[in-house]
Motif scaffolding. Sequence first.
Motif, PDB file in Angstrom:
ATOM      1  N   ASP A  34       1.015  -1.169   0.121  1.00  0.00           N
ATOM      2  CA  ASP A  34       0.235   0.101   0.131  1.00  0.00           C
ATOM      3  C   ASP A  34       0.930   0.889   0.161  1.00  0.00           C
ATOM      4  O   ASP A  34       0.382   2.127  -1.029  1.00  0.00           O
ATOM      5  N   ALA A  35       1.942   1.675   0.291  1.00  0.00           N
ATOM      6  CA  ALA A  35       2.939   2.628   0.628  1.00  0.00           C
ATOM      7  C   ALA A  35       3.335   2.969  -0.495  1.00  0.00           C
ATOM      8  O   ALA A  35       3.378   3.767  -1.291  1.00  0.00           O
ATOM      9  N   CYS A  36       3.736   1.869  -1.151  1.00  0.00           N
ATOM     10  CA  CYS A  36       4.353   1.465  -2.674  1.00  0.00           C
ATOM     11  C   CYS A  36       3.551   2.292  -3.990  1.00  0.00           C
ATOM     12  O   CYS A  36       3.729   3.404  -4.647  1.00  0.00           O
ATOM     13  N   LYS A  37       2.462   1.992  -3.209  1.00  0.00           N
ATOM     14  CA  LYS A  37       1.481   1.914  -4.408  1.00  0.00           C
ATOM     15  C   LYS A  37       0.904   3.184  -4.133  1.00  0.00           C
ATOM     16  O   LYS A  37       0.682   4.183  -5.020  1.00  0.00           O
ATOM     17  N   SER A 148       1.047   6.168   6.909  1.00  0.00           N
ATOM     18  CA  SER A 148       2.066   5.980   7.553  1.00  0.00           C
ATOM     19  C   SER A 148       2.871   7.921   7.887  1.00  0.00           C
ATOM     20  O   SER A 148       1.921   9.029   7.361  1.00  0.00           O
ATOM     21  N   PRO A 149       2.723   7.548   9.034  1.00  0.00           N
ATOM     22  CA  PRO A 149       3.375   9.274  10.426  1.00  0.00           C
ATOM     23  C   PRO A 149       3.845   9.957   9.268  1.00  0.00           C
ATOM     24  O   PRO A 149       4.362  11.240   9.658  1.00  0.00           O
ATOM     25  N   SER A 150       5.199   9.095   8.969  1.00  0.00           N
ATOM     26  CA  SER A 150       5.871  10.603   8.482  1.00  0.00           C
ATOM     27  C   SER A 150       5.902  10.612   7.289  1.00  0.00           C
ATOM     28  O   SER A 150       5.882  12.446   7.137  1.00  0.00           O
ATOM     29  N   LYS A 151       4.583  10.124   6.383  1.00  0.00           N
ATOM     30  CA  LYS A 151       4.085  10.411   5.107  1.00  0.00           C
ATOM     31  C   LYS A 151       3.315  11.876   5.621  1.00  0.00           C
ATOM     32  O   LYS A 151       3.001  13.399   5.351  1.00  0.00           O
ATOM     33  N   ARG A 152       2.735  11.765   6.789  1.00  0.00           N
ATOM     34  CA  ARG A 152       1.329  12.544   6.806  1.00  0.00           C
ATOM     35  C   ARG A 152       2.238  14.324   7.846  1.00  0.00           C
ATOM     36  O   ARG A 152       2.133  15.138   7.270  1.00  0.00           O
ATOM     37  N   ILE A 153       3.367  13.728   8.612  1.00  0.00           N
ATOM     38  CA  ILE A 153       4.068  14.639   9.054  1.00  0.00           C
ATOM     39  C   ILE A 153       4.934  15.218   7.237  1.00  0.00           C
ATOM     40  O   ILE A 153       4.835  17.181   7.245  1.00  0.00           O
ATOM     41  N   ASN A 182      -1.797   9.813  15.834  1.00  0.00           N
ATOM     42  CA  ASN A 182       0.026   9.786  16.029  1.00  0.00           C
ATOM     43  C   ASN A 182       0.562  10.957  16.503  1.00  0.00           C
ATOM     44  O   ASN A 182       0.051  11.996  15.796  1.00  0.00           O
ATOM     45  N   MET A 183       0.821  11.253  17.592  1.00  0.00           N
ATOM     46  CA  MET A 183       1.794  12.688  18.624  1.00  0.00           C
ATOM     47  C   MET A 183       2.167  13.439  17.809  1.00  0.00           C
ATOM     48  O   MET A 183       2.250  14.618  17.902  1.00  0.00           O
ATOM     49  N   ASN A 184       3.926  12.663  17.071  1.00  0.00           N
ATOM     50  CA  ASN A 184       3.710  13.586  16.473  1.00  0.00           C
ATOM     51  C   ASN A 184       3.481  13.690  15.194  1.00  0.00           C
ATOM     52  O   ASN A 184       4.176  15.348  15.419  1.00  0.00           O
ATOM     53  N   VAL A 185       2.567  14.119  14.910  1.00  0.00           N
ATOM     54  CA  VAL A 185       1.410  14.269  13.512  1.00  0.00           C
ATOM     55  C   VAL A 185       0.817  15.442  13.766  1.00  0.00           C
ATOM     56  O   VAL A 185       1.181  16.732  13.708  1.00  0.00           O
ATOM     57  N   ARG A 186       0.066  15.135  15.014  1.00  0.00           N
ATOM     58  CA  ARG A 186      -0.288  16.237  16.197  1.00  0.00           C
ATOM     59  C   ARG A 186       0.327  17.425  16.330  1.00  0.00           C
ATOM     60  O   ARG A 186      -0.135  18.514  15.726  1.00  0.00           O
ATOM     61  N   LEU A 187       1.150  17.096  17.074  1.00  0.00           N
ATOM     62  CA  LEU A 187       2.585  18.156  17.731  1.00  0.00           C
ATOM     63  C   LEU A 187       3.154  19.312  15.939  1.00  0.00           C
ATOM     64  O   LEU A 187       3.157  19.823  15.955  1.00  0.00           O
TER      65      LEU A 187
END
Length: 263
Positions: A34-37, A148-153, A182-187
């Motif tokens: 899904d991530a690569c797609k 992915s949280p990293s992609k959202r960030i 994800n708290m990192n995304v919220r911050l």
Amino acid sequence: MECKNIEEQLVDFIDGQLPPEDSQNIKQHIKSCDACKSNYEDTKALFLAFEKVKEETPSDNLRTGFYNLLEEEKQWHDDKIVKLTESKKDFPWKQAFQIAASIILMFGGYFLGSHNSKQTANQEISALQKETIELREDMMLAMIENQSPSKRIQAVSFTENFVKPDVKILEALIERMQYDGNMNVRLAAAEALSEFPKSTIVKEAFIEALTTQKDPSLQIAIIQFLVKIQEKRAIAPMQQLLEHEDTADFVKEQANSGISEII
């Protein structure tokens, strides 16, 4: 194939530059990952955006202005590449869209060459700059829903290039700040929103978040923003934090200090 290898070859895959065996392997991987797609679909969307831009031959009277504009975009783009290199992100989506901006402006310069009027040229430049902003906004909105949280960030970080973002961008950031799992995304969303202190909906969102958010780190970030803009409506929810037994002591200290600074 590993996901990292897929990301490195996506551009050549979409452009049809890979050997048949490699292309087939990537097709099979994308079906099961899904991530690569998602990365594939986002990159392909970028390519399709380029195809909508017509190329024309520039006239001599606009050549100088075009190259000056291109040099400014190149300098801005080079500065951003340094930041991306330092951050070491998996796939430089922000860099890709800054390149997209440069390419759109470059093609736009050629298009402007077919016009002799300075007024018309200025109008076309404004239209192209607007198109560049819309392109970045569309990618941000697409990526902010990524699993992915990293992609959202990464999507949240796109907003650093928006001087005056569209309401839909602010609303998307507010939703991430309030409800992302994800708290990192919220911050990250709270930090991005704090760059727009004059926005009414941003102020309202921070006041509401102060009454609903329970994470101490996010509570501190919200309090600091509201104190910075001297939002008097924040006094009541800060007082509520002081009265709640489950509020962390250091958050209470921040709230108490904030109330003193606002009054």
